[in-house]
Each structure stands twice: as C-alpha cells, then as structure tokens.
Design an enzyme around this catalytic site. Structure first.
Site, PDB file in Angstrom:
ATOM      1  N   GLU A   9      -3.833   4.843   2.609  1.00 48.73           N
ATOM      2  CA  GLU A   9      -2.650   5.712   2.800  1.00 48.73           C
ATOM      3  C   GLU A   9      -2.447   6.294   4.141  1.00 48.73           C
ATOM      4  O   GLU A   9      -1.303   6.506   4.462  1.00 48.73           O
ATOM      5  CB  GLU A   9      -2.632   7.164   1.967  1.00 48.73           C
ATOM      6  CG  GLU A   9      -2.461   6.929   0.407  1.00 48.73           C
ATOM      7  CD  GLU A   9      -1.250   6.401   0.187  1.00 48.73           C
ATOM      8  OE1 GLU A   9      -0.126   7.232   0.615  1.00 48.73           O
ATOM      9  OE2 GLU A   9      -1.191   5.490  -0.620  1.00 48.73           O
ATOM     10  N   GLY A  27       5.541   2.126  -3.429  1.00 49.22           N
ATOM     11  CA  GLY A  27       3.994   2.621  -3.345  1.00 49.22           C
ATOM     12  C   GLY A  27       4.088   4.167  -3.684  1.00 49.22           C
ATOM     13  O   GLY A  27       4.855   4.597  -4.520  1.00 49.22           O
ATOM     14  N   SER A  28       3.196   4.771  -3.107  1.00 53.14           N
ATOM     15  CA  SER A  28       2.755   6.173  -3.242  1.00 53.14           C
ATOM     16  C   SER A  28       4.059   7.076  -3.117  1.00 53.14           C
ATOM     17  O   SER A  28       4.115   8.237  -3.537  1.00 53.14           O
ATOM     18  CB  SER A  28       1.599   6.549  -2.476  1.00 53.14           C
ATOM     19  OG  SER A  28       0.641   5.877  -3.089  1.00 53.14           O
ATOM     20  N   THR A  29       5.082   6.807  -2.230  1.00 51.90           N
ATOM     21  CA  THR A  29       6.106   7.706  -2.282  1.00 51.90           C
ATOM     22  C   THR A  29       6.833   7.791  -3.491  1.00 51.90           C
ATOM     23  O   THR A  29       7.362   8.747  -3.798  1.00 51.90           O
ATOM     24  CB  THR A  29       7.196   7.152  -1.261  1.00 51.90           C
ATOM     25  OG1 THR A  29       7.543   5.798  -1.596  1.00 51.90           O
ATOM     26  CG2 THR A  29       6.603   7.249   0.128  1.00 51.90           C
ATOM     27  N   LYS A  34       5.378   8.655  -6.256  1.00 55.12           N
ATOM     28  CA  LYS A  34       4.565   9.712  -6.680  1.00 55.12           C
ATOM     29  C   LYS A  34       5.380  10.969  -6.991  1.00 55.12           C
ATOM     30  O   LYS A  34       5.044  11.913  -7.542  1.00 55.12           O
ATOM     31  CB  LYS A  34       3.347   9.891  -6.437  1.00 55.12           C
ATOM     32  CG  LYS A  34       2.471   8.583  -6.639  1.00 55.12           C
ATOM     33  CD  LYS A  34       1.117   8.831  -5.703  1.00 55.12           C
ATOM     34  CE  LYS A  34       0.432   7.306  -6.251  1.00 55.12           C
ATOM     35  NZ  LYS A  34      -0.856   7.331  -5.239  1.00 55.12           N
TER      36      LYS A  34
END
Length: 485
Positions: free
Chosen positions: A464, A215-217, A219
């Site tokens: 988030e 997921g957004s980790t 990024k």
C-alpha cells in the site's frame, strides 16, 4: 397575334415557377446535402475566415488564433498546450474538434444563434457571426501542480470543489501540444500519424476516458456501504474477519500485505488497508447493497458529461460471492476513472452529498457579457451524514498515522486513502499507485478540494505504501495550490 402572346406569357410564367420551385428545392430541401458535400469549401472558408473564440482558465485565454494569410486563414494556437490538452482538446482544420473545442464549438466558431443580434435569423441562415469565449472552472495553480507532479509519468489527476462540483484540475500524462494539429498541411498529417501510433498514447485523456482497477481506494465505497447498512456500527469493534480469508465457494485464500488484519476493527483495517476485512464486509453487505452504494457514488453511469462525455466507471452487478469479495476491494471487474474517484472523495468531504462535476463556468461574448451559465448541477445524497462523518474520521487517520502521511499539509485537515491496484496476467504488471483525498483549511468549516491521483506502472513495491509514496505527494501539491498553503 394576341393569342400567341398570351401563350408565350403563360409559358414564361410556367418556366419562372419551375425555376423558383427548383431554387427552393436546392436551397431549402437539399441545402444540407450541399452544405455537407466535401466539394463545398465555402463553409470551411467562412469558418476559418475569422479568429476563433478563446477558452479561458482563471480569466486568461489558453488558446489563440494565428493569421496564416491562406484561404483557410486562421489556425488555432495554444498556450501551454500540453498542460491544458485534456481540457481544451484540439481544433484542427483537418481532423475536427475534441473536448471543449468540440462541446463549445458553436460559441467559439460564432455559429451559436445567441451571439447574433438577430438570433432567429442567424439560426435560419446558419451564418458565422461574432465569436464568444468558454470560461472554465479550472484553478490554474492546481492544474500546473498536478502536471508538474506527474512529471511525464503515465497517469492522471482530477480535483473537484466538493460544495459545487466545479472541476479544479484535470490532467493527463504524457500529454501533447494540440497546436501541431491545427492546420491542414503535410506537417499536420505527419503529427497526427505520430501521435496516434505513439505507444504512450499522449492523446488519451486518462483523467476521464481511461478506467483503472481502483484497488484499495474503493474501500471508501465499501466502508460507506457497510456503515449505511449497519453491518458495522462501531469503528473500533472487531469485525470477525479471518486472516487469510477464504473466498466464499472457493479454495482461494485472500491475504494481506501486512500483519495485524485478523479480526481487525474497521478503523485499523481502513488505516492499514486490510484486504481480508473489506472483502468480507462486501460479502456481508451483499451484492444488492454494494451495487446500490456504488451507483450512488456514480459507478455504472454512462451519461456523465462535463460537458464532454466521461467513460463510465463500473461495478459488476452480476457476481457470485467470491467475485463480490474481490470487487469490494477494487479488483475483479471494478474499474474507475480518476474523475470518478475524485467524486468518491468529494462525497465524503461533502457530508455525504455529491454535486455532479462540471468544467464550464459560463460562456460569454468577447466583451465579457455572459451568454449562458453553468446551470443547475444535480445534488444527490450518496450516504447518510453520520456515515460521511465517520469516513472523514477514518480518512483523517490514514494521513495522520497511516499509509497516507505524505499528504499532510500544515494548516489544514487532510483525509486520504492509498491504493495499489494489481493488473496484468496473473497480476504480473507493475501496480497502479492511487491516492484519493480531501483537504479542509483550519479556518474553514468544510473541505475545499477533493483529489484523485493515479500513476500507472509505479516503480514502487506492491504494498500500500506505493500509493502513499508515489501518488500522495502529487495530491498534496494540488491541494496546497487550491488552498493557497
């Protein structure tokens, strides 16, 4: 008469030679066949005829041996078995060995030639001698904080010391007691069947053998690629990113959980985890650049061992631009172990340099004399120091005023990144909550710990905030334990 005596002597000599040749064939040429025969119990009797060496955490044994008085005399025992199971594994008379019990078996069982006063002779005879110990890198406080933080929920925690690569915590939940597998009776067979059929999979080491969409980790990786490639040069400049963002070559529109992501700066997009900005950045960097950066962090490495093997984390190298956009926000085929995401955080904390993680500090005789050290652990430059410095700034903002505020620690500078990974058919499954972070005490020049936490099927909402609300407090507890704050 003398002729008959000579013939008899010659025949006896021939029989003796044949006997010696056959003995050599059995004992040398075919020795391995007989050693490995299921009917030969001498090896097992010798193996379990003495107490096994110990695995140490913080210089204290977390294993032991119990004298049963039976033919296979000593069985393995474990102190805080569920807490350390992802590290020790099990040593079973029926089902063999796993994890450190397996990789360190030579020292622990006494078959390692280095344990013998005459190593060459020991290597020839393959005999059992004095046993040794395996000393781990674990921080017992951090290990316990991670385990208690998960509180039985499905998930995992990995923590690394950035400067050295030492693994400070490695926890998987739910766990099990390896001691129930130590013997060879009906109770052991029943426990084996129960554990293997448990739908919660307690014997699965989620920290190193399970991969998840990060997921957004992820990024953090995409931001590193964009900064190193010069796609972004100013953290506060607009990124020319539309909201929603149409995936290249498709009619699919990618949206964000919150508002304010249209044309957001990298700083703002990172703090509030704007999918549209990072998807476009991944496309702007290109598949070659994204793949190279992911590989530098450790993705697509099938050879990582700590010393037992780690499931490879993956970043798909054959993608179109739409798939690349999704891959760059930790979706599509991007998958990572918690240990891999701790490595991502450690690379940022380490100024762009990453040490290969390791779990065994040294092996030693029972009297404490060192047999072997951990050896040299490769250091690689993942990103430029200036990129790492800017990423530290971005991760600090997330904890100070963004979605990771629940990871803040008084007396330390903390950086982090939340993530909520969707999964299941049509993203129907409850999201995985992620948090990656590092912490630097106010009186230290460099971060002392990097952590990754994943909680499966977190009950929080899809935003988030689930990563910040569910996983960040667990990471905070681990970091505080390491720092002593």
């Amino acid at each position: 008469m003398a002729r008959y005596i000579r013939h008899a002597c010659g025949f006896c000599a021939l029989l003796l030679a044949a006997l010696l040749v056959n003995a050599a064939r059995v004992q040398v040429v075919q020795s391995r066949v007989y050693d490995d025969s299921p009917a030969n119990r001498r090896g097992a009797i010798a193996r379990y005829g003495q107490p096994r060496g110990d695995i140490l955490v913080g210089d204290e044994p977390v294993t032991g041996s119990v004298d049963t008085g039976e033919q296979l005399r000593f069985e393995r025992s474990y102190r805080d078995g569920p807490l350390y199971a992802p590290v020790t594994g099990f040593a079973s008379q029926s089902y063999g060995t796993t994890f450190l019990e397996h990789s360190g078996d030579g020292v622990l069982s006494g078959t390692d030639p280095l344990l013998s006063p005459l190593p060459l002779w020991s290597g020839v005879t393959r005999g059992h001698g004095r046993v040794g110990n395996v000393v781990t890198t674990l921080n017992p406080g951090a290990q316990r904080a991670a385990y208690q933080g998960l509180a039985g929920r499905k998930g995992a925690v990995a923590a690394i010391e950035p400067a050295t690569g030492r693994i400070l915590a490695l926890v998987s939940s739910p766990s099990y007691d390896p001691g129930v597998l130590s013997g060879n009776g009906e109770a052991v067979a029943s426990a084996w069947a129960r554990l293997n059929h448990d739908p919660e999979k307690p014997m699965l080491n989620r920290a190193v053998r399970q991969t998840y969409p990060p997921g957004s980790t992820f990024k953090v990786v995409t931001a590193a690629a964009a900064l190193d490639a010069g796609v972004v040069t100013d953290l506060d400049a607009p990124t020319d990113s539309p909201d929603p963002y149409r995936l290249p070559g498709t009619t699919t529109r990618l949206t964000n959980e919150g508002d304010g992501c249209g044309d957001a700066s990298l700083r703002s997009a990172f703090e509030w985890s704007c999918n549209t900005v990072f998807a476009k950045l991944g496309v702007d960097v290109g598949a070659k650049g994204m793949t190279a950066t992911a590989a530098a962090f450790g993705f697509n490495d099938a050879g990582l061992r700590i010393p037992f093997s780690v499931a490879p984390s993956t970043f798909d190298t054959h993608v179109d631009r739409a798939q690349l956009a999704l891959s760059s926000i930790g979706q599509y085929n991007t998958r990572a172990t918690p240990l891999q995401m701790a490595m991502v955080s450690a690379a940022v904390a380490g100024g762009g340099q990453l040490r290969t993680p390791y779990l065994v500090e040294r092996t030693a005789r029972r009297n404490g004399v060192t047999l072997g050290g951990s050896g040299a652990h490769p250091l690689r430059q993942v990103m430029s120091p200036s990129t790492a410095a800017r990423l530290k700034e971005l991760m600090t903002d997330v904890v100070r005023e963004g979605t990771g505020r629940r990871a803040a620690i008084r007396g330390a500078l903390v950086g982090g990144k939340t993530g909520t990974a969707q999964h299941g058919v049509g993203n129907s499954g409850a999201p995985y909550a992620w948090f990656v972070s590092w912490a630097q005490p106010d009186d230290q020049p460099q971060p002392q710990v990097a952590v990754a936490v994943v909680v499966e099927d977190a009950s929080a909402n899809r935003g988030e905030i689930s990563g910040g609300g569910v996983a960040a407090p667990i990471a905070r507890g681990v970091m505080r334990a390491v720092l002593g704050l």
